[in-house]
Design a protein around this motif. Structure first.
Motif, PDB file in Angstrom:
ATOM      1  N   ALA A  10      -4.315  30.050 -13.508  1.00 48.12           N
ATOM      2  CA  ALA A  10      -4.107  31.269 -13.615  1.00 48.12           C
ATOM      3  C   ALA A  10      -3.372  32.159 -12.500  1.00 48.12           C
ATOM      4  O   ALA A  10      -4.080  33.362 -12.154  1.00 48.12           O
ATOM      5  CB  ALA A  10      -5.447  31.934 -13.827  1.00 48.12           C
ATOM      6  N   GLY A  11      -2.471  31.392 -11.925  1.00 46.75           N
ATOM      7  CA  GLY A  11      -1.807  32.034 -10.651  1.00 46.75           C
ATOM      8  C   GLY A  11      -2.380  32.049  -9.273  1.00 46.75           C
ATOM      9  O   GLY A  11      -2.049  32.598  -8.463  1.00 46.75           O
ATOM     10  N   GLN A  12      -3.527  31.390  -9.441  1.00 46.84           N
ATOM     11  CA  GLN A  12      -4.558  31.484  -8.254  1.00 46.84           C
ATOM     12  C   GLN A  12      -4.474  29.839  -7.750  1.00 46.84           C
ATOM     13  O   GLN A  12      -4.706  28.960  -8.640  1.00 46.84           O
ATOM     14  CB  GLN A  12      -5.755  31.819  -8.342  1.00 46.84           C
ATOM     15  CG  GLN A  12      -5.839  33.270  -8.610  1.00 46.84           C
ATOM     16  CD  GLN A  12      -7.219  33.798  -9.123  1.00 46.84           C
ATOM     17  OE1 GLN A  12      -8.087  33.074  -9.754  1.00 46.84           O
ATOM     18  NE2 GLN A  12      -7.822  34.820  -8.576  1.00 46.84           N
ATOM     19  N   ALA A  13      -4.591  29.550  -6.214  1.00 52.17           N
ATOM     20  CA  ALA A  13      -4.546  28.288  -5.824  1.00 52.17           C
ATOM     21  C   ALA A  13      -5.981  27.994  -5.267  1.00 52.17           C
ATOM     22  O   ALA A  13      -6.729  28.809  -4.690  1.00 52.17           O
ATOM     23  CB  ALA A  13      -3.668  28.222  -4.488  1.00 52.17           C
ATOM     24  N   SER A  14      -6.436  26.642  -5.596  1.00 51.83           N
ATOM     25  CA  SER A  14      -7.715  26.080  -5.067  1.00 51.83           C
ATOM     26  C   SER A  14      -7.341  24.787  -4.264  1.00 51.83           C
ATOM     27  O   SER A  14      -6.477  24.131  -4.705  1.00 51.83           O
ATOM     28  CB  SER A  14      -8.717  26.139  -6.411  1.00 51.83           C
ATOM     29  OG  SER A  14      -8.726  27.386  -6.886  1.00 51.83           O
ATOM     30  N   SER A  15      -8.159  24.470  -3.485  1.00 55.58           N
ATOM     31  CA  SER A  15      -7.962  23.027  -3.047  1.00 55.58           C
ATOM     32  C   SER A  15      -9.199  22.418  -2.936  1.00 55.58           C
ATOM     33  O   SER A  15     -10.353  23.194  -2.480  1.00 55.58           O
ATOM     34  CB  SER A  15      -7.178  23.119  -1.628  1.00 55.58           C
ATOM     35  OG  SER A  15      -7.903  23.856  -0.583  1.00 55.58           O
ATOM     36  N   PHE A  16      -9.185  21.000  -2.960  1.00 53.68           N
ATOM     37  CA  PHE A  16     -10.451  20.221  -2.739  1.00 53.68           C
ATOM     38  C   PHE A  16     -10.202  19.023  -1.875  1.00 53.68           C
ATOM     39  O   PHE A  16      -9.280  18.510  -2.168  1.00 53.68           O
ATOM     40  CB  PHE A  16     -10.850  19.630  -4.443  1.00 53.68           C
ATOM     41  CG  PHE A  16     -11.050  20.600  -5.461  1.00 53.68           C
ATOM     42  CD1 PHE A  16     -12.322  21.083  -5.711  1.00 53.68           C
ATOM     43  CD2 PHE A  16      -9.926  21.349  -5.918  1.00 53.68           C
ATOM     44  CE1 PHE A  16     -12.606  22.048  -6.681  1.00 53.68           C
ATOM     45  CE2 PHE A  16     -10.449  22.166  -7.134  1.00 53.68           C
ATOM     46  CZ  PHE A  16     -11.706  22.707  -7.255  1.00 53.68           C
ATOM     47  N   ASP A  17     -11.225  18.700  -1.115  1.00 52.83           N
ATOM     48  CA  ASP A  17     -11.223  17.266  -0.665  1.00 52.83           C
ATOM     49  C   ASP A  17     -11.842  16.220  -1.742  1.00 52.83           C
ATOM     50  O   ASP A  17     -12.587  16.772  -2.568  1.00 52.83           O
ATOM     51  CB  ASP A  17     -12.346  17.332   0.616  1.00 52.83           C
ATOM     52  CG  ASP A  17     -11.764  18.097   1.676  1.00 52.83           C
ATOM     53  OD1 ASP A  17     -10.564  17.976   2.117  1.00 52.83           O
ATOM     54  OD2 ASP A  17     -12.488  18.944   2.540  1.00 52.83           O
ATOM     55  N   LEU A  18     -11.187  15.113  -1.555  1.00 54.86           N
ATOM     56  CA  LEU A  18     -11.885  14.212  -2.554  1.00 54.86           C
ATOM     57  C   LEU A  18     -12.216  12.836  -1.877  1.00 54.86           C
ATOM     58  O   LEU A  18     -11.691  12.547  -0.672  1.00 54.86           O
ATOM     59  CB  LEU A  18     -10.538  13.813  -3.393  1.00 54.86           C
ATOM     60  CG  LEU A  18      -9.300  12.854  -2.917  1.00 54.86           C
ATOM     61  CD1 LEU A  18      -8.430  12.806  -4.333  1.00 54.86           C
ATOM     62  CD2 LEU A  18      -8.464  13.617  -2.093  1.00 54.86           C
ATOM     63  N   ALA A  19     -13.319  12.338  -2.354  1.00 47.44           N
ATOM     64  CA  ALA A  19     -13.961  11.068  -2.119  1.00 47.44           C
ATOM     65  C   ALA A  19     -14.166  10.275  -3.220  1.00 47.44           C
ATOM     66  O   ALA A  19     -14.854  10.414  -4.186  1.00 47.44           O
ATOM     67  CB  ALA A  19     -15.187  11.391  -1.263  1.00 47.44           C
ATOM     68  N   LYS A  20     -13.751   8.924  -3.047  1.00 51.08           N
ATOM     69  CA  LYS A  20     -13.638   7.971  -4.081  1.00 51.08           C
ATOM     70  C   LYS A  20     -15.080   7.697  -4.686  1.00 51.08           C
ATOM     71  O   LYS A  20     -15.884   7.462  -3.741  1.00 51.08           O
ATOM     72  CB  LYS A  20     -12.996   6.562  -3.904  1.00 51.08           C
ATOM     73  CG  LYS A  20     -12.658   5.852  -5.081  1.00 51.08           C
ATOM     74  CD  LYS A  20     -11.749   4.827  -4.901  1.00 51.08           C
ATOM     75  CE  LYS A  20     -11.068   4.142  -6.091  1.00 51.08           C
ATOM     76  NZ  LYS A  20     -10.211   3.086  -5.902  1.00 51.08           N
ATOM     77  N   LEU A  21     -15.548   7.620  -5.684  1.00 47.65           N
ATOM     78  CA  LEU A  21     -16.770   7.470  -6.377  1.00 47.65           C
ATOM     79  C   LEU A  21     -16.739   5.988  -6.739  1.00 47.65           C
ATOM     80  O   LEU A  21     -15.966   5.690  -7.629  1.00 47.65           O
ATOM     81  CB  LEU A  21     -17.165   8.261  -7.427  1.00 47.65           C
ATOM     82  CG  LEU A  21     -18.583   8.380  -7.944  1.00 47.65           C
ATOM     83  CD1 LEU A  21     -19.523   8.554  -6.870  1.00 47.65           C
ATOM     84  CD2 LEU A  21     -18.673   9.129  -9.297  1.00 47.65           C
ATOM     85  N   GLU A  22     -17.611   5.105  -6.259  1.00 47.63           N
ATOM     86  CA  GLU A  22     -17.728   3.851  -6.829  1.00 47.63           C
ATOM     87  C   GLU A  22     -18.929   3.267  -7.289  1.00 47.63           C
ATOM     88  O   GLU A  22     -20.125   3.835  -6.794  1.00 47.63           O
ATOM     89  CB  GLU A  22     -17.258   2.840  -5.594  1.00 47.63           C
ATOM     90  CG  GLU A  22     -15.692   3.048  -5.286  1.00 47.63           C
ATOM     91  CD  GLU A  22     -15.459   2.389  -4.031  1.00 47.63           C
ATOM     92  OE1 GLU A  22     -14.307   1.455  -4.042  1.00 47.63           O
ATOM     93  OE2 GLU A  22     -16.210   2.325  -2.870  1.00 47.63           O
ATOM     94  N   ARG A  23     -19.066   2.395  -7.996  1.00 43.41           N
ATOM     95  CA  ARG A  23     -20.488   1.951  -8.558  1.00 43.41           C
ATOM     96  C   ARG A  23     -21.300   1.356  -7.560  1.00 43.41           C
ATOM     97  O   ARG A  23     -22.506   1.855  -7.651  1.00 43.41           O
ATOM     98  CB  ARG A  23     -20.069   0.810  -9.544  1.00 43.41           C
ATOM     99  CG  ARG A  23     -21.200   0.231 -10.393  1.00 43.41           C
ATOM    100  CD  ARG A  23     -20.562  -0.940 -11.248  1.00 43.41           C
ATOM    101  NE  ARG A  23     -21.629  -1.635 -11.888  1.00 43.41           N
ATOM    102  CZ  ARG A  23     -22.597  -1.185 -12.511  1.00 43.41           C
ATOM    103  NH1 ARG A  23     -22.602  -0.174 -13.284  1.00 43.41           N
ATOM    104  NH2 ARG A  23     -23.728  -2.094 -13.006  1.00 43.41           N
ATOM    105  N   ALA A  24     -20.837   0.678  -6.704  1.00 46.15           N
ATOM    106  CA  ALA A  24     -21.788   0.121  -5.616  1.00 46.15           C
ATOM    107  C   ALA A  24     -22.494   1.372  -4.730  1.00 46.15           C
ATOM    108  O   ALA A  24     -23.626   1.197  -4.181  1.00 46.15           O
ATOM    109  CB  ALA A  24     -20.886  -0.618  -4.611  1.00 46.15           C
TER     110      ALA A  24
END
Lengths: 200, 381
Positions: A10-24
């Motif tokens: 909707a014309g607005q920027a957002s940003s996220f850090d990401l961390a992998k999710l693993e079963r263990a």
């Protein structure tokens, strides 16, 4: 700092850090260890079928060779599509704004999931925050690192947090009355052959 | 549609049909190529046991740079470069000797932080998706959108009819689920309440049926999940957020041969995928037959040295013709071997080994290695 997932909605920027999710990381893990007669851990090795070579760590090399046997360095390899045409490498989408589109949640059931990430907002625009909180699923183009496959990230939020489900869409074929049987029904079918996981 | 496997599926009313279960076709991915053609991934022998750093140190003492200049103790030209086909996993005792008997296996349980919390005899989880015991609908239903936001579905199987009777049953299932916009948890085992285990010691999958209809067409999909969409472990199992109740209508299947079941984390999804036990074949190829092979012929040998802090570093090029390729397809025609020895380095002995089909190709590879590796301060011996 690692590059973020940048989303435009909707014309607005957002940003996220990401961390992998693993079963263990969620449920723990179990490992099986081989022990020798002294109760000490064994080392794993490989024996050629003729018994002539015992291969231990560091004793083998690997790579690609052409049909003529010419060694091909990794940086000289190209990706070919189904018609044999060379493909262009797609750049990573991290750090680059990706336009988000809202999609039905049911589309997640058509995704062959390759990874799941936990998202932590750096900046979260109000419109995106509101749609995620309302249960909307948003799709963006996603490439963690440059390669040749096109994948999507489906952004969603539940009571546990915000997540990105990564994968390529793979819709199932429709079946009608005329289709099938896909497996010949015989009395000789062997129950022990029912190893469904062999397909994955 | 690909061929699949048969299983039995019961609906909410207990009506059972024999159906087919097939994987969805994989999306066509790119293949690797070079020069307009395809390439093949191969493994080959880089050194023999006697050519490894530890063996050389034991035999020659350390450092052994002078020995690498005077001769080629790190290379067995009759073996190095040989393509590796099928292999069998074997285990070496802690002493390094090959074991005569099978090892004893222990199972180590790690918590979500990666810390060992228990060890004991391995538990064996048998598959419970068989052709004679039907998968059953449990009473657990979830709105489709909610299920999609709670679980990561990493596998999907398509359930397909095999005759008119099974078509009617599966179509009705798909229609009902689609109309209610729901998925239903299905269970395996005699009571139809166990998570699905598809192969011995496999992951117990949480399986939801999802249905769609379009006129007389239908899709009935079994979506498998082994992971919830929740935050990872943060300093205590109690601290991990699972804001919804666990799926109580299904339980994990029992393990056999276990006398320490209490060590197994509880909960439908709290399982792991252990490595396969015992020997396995890694690749396909016929075993080579015993034969007397002609000796290799050295074509080019160049040695470069450099002294650093009183230690002799060595870089060495060897190119040889195996003279074996015509009688044994496991050998390339030529081999290029690059030795990089630096006694002060953590890994003193490194090497690059490349197969080549022709002498010209081998020499081109050799020129490339020399140009890349011999840049400053190296003296040709």
């Amino acid at each position: 700092m690692a590059k973020a997932v940048v989303v435009t909605f909707a014309g607005q920027a957002s940003s996220f850090d990401l961390a992998k999710l693993e079963r263990a990381k969620l449920y723990g893990a179990r490992r099986r260890l081989p022990l020798d007669a002294e109760g000490e851990p064994c080392r794993r090795a490989a024996l050629t079928l003729d018994g002539g070579l015992l291969l231990q760590s560091g004793m083998s090399a690997q790579g690609y060779v052409s049909e003529a046997g010419v060694y091909v360095a990794n940086d000289a390899l190209v990706a070919l599509d189904a018609s044999g045409q060379a493909m262009e490498k797609l750049p990573t989408t991290l750090g680059e704004p990706q336009e988000a589109e809202e999609v039905p949640a049911r589309r997640l059931f058509d995704v062959r999931v390759s990874a799941v990430y936990v998202l932590t907002p750096r900046e979260l625009a109000p419109e995106l925050a509101a749609r995620l909180a309302a249960g909307a699923v948003l799709r963006i183009d996603f490439k963690f690192r440059p390669d040749f496959r096109r994948e999507s990230a489906f952004l969603l939020q539940n009571d546990a947090g915000t997540f990105a489900v990564i994968g390529a869409e793979q819709p199932a074929p429709w079946l009608d009355r005329a289709v099938g049987p896909v497996v010949e029904a015989t009395e000789e079918d062997d129950v022990s052959d029912l190893d469904l996981e062999m397909w994955f | 549609m690909e061929e699949g496997k048969h299983l039995r599926l019961a609906d909410a009313g207990g009506q059972v049909a024999r159906v087919a279960c097939v994987p969805l076709p994989k999306p066509a991915g790119p293949t690797l190529g070079w020069g307009g053609g395809a390439v093949r991934f191969r493994r080959w022998l880089a050194c023999t046991e006697a050519g490894q750093d530890a063996a050389l140190q034991q035999r020659l003492g350390a450092p052994y740079g002078e020995a690498l200049v005077a001769g080629d103790p790190e290379v067995d030209m009759e073996q190095v470069g040989r393509f590796i086909g099928a292999t069998q996993t074997v285990y070496l005792a802690s002493s390094g000797a090959r074991m005569d008997a099978a090892p004893t296996w222990v199972e180590v349980v790690l918590d979500p932080a990666g810390e060992e919390v228990a060890r004991g005899l391995p538990q064996v989880i048998a598959p419970n998706v068989t052709d004679d015991v039907p998968l059953r609908w449990t009473g657990q239903r979830l709105p489709r959108g909610q299920a999609a936001r709670r679980y990561a579905f990493s596998r999907t199987l398509q359930v397909a009819h095999v005759d008119a009777t099974s078509y009617e049953l599966l179509y009705a299932m798909a229609k009902e689920l689609d109309a209610r916009d729901e998925v239903v948890l299905v269970g395996a085992g005699d009571e139809g309440r166990e998570a699905l285990v598809l192969r011995p010691d496999g992951v117990p999958w949480c399986a939801f049926l999802e249905g769609r209809v379009d006129g007389e067409r239908y899709q009935l999909l079994l979506h498998l999940s082994a992971m919830e969409l929740v935050q990872p472990f943060v300093g205590g199992e109690e601290g991990r957020a699972r804001p919804w109740p666990p799926l109580g209508a299904a339980r994990a299947p029992a393990a056999s041969g276990a006398d320490h079941a209490e060590e197994k984390p509880q909960g439908l999804l709290a399982y792991w995928d252990p490595p396969a036990v015992g020997a396995r074949l890694e690749e396909e190829s016929a075993p080579p037959t015993a034969k007397t092979l002609p000796p290799a012929e050295l074509l080019r040998r160049e040695v470069y040295t450099k002294s650093s802090r009183g230690l002799l570093a060595v870089r060495k090029l060897l190119v040889w013709c195996t003279h074996k390729a015509e009688v044994d397809r496991d050998f390339p025609a030529y081999v290029v071997h690059w030795t990089d020895y630096s006694p002060g380095r953590k890994e003193p002995l490194q090497r690059t080994v490349r197969p080549a089909p022709t002498e010209a190709e081998a020499l081109a590879l050799a020129e490339g290695l020399v140009a890349k590796e011999i840049v400053k301060g190296w003296v040709k011996s």
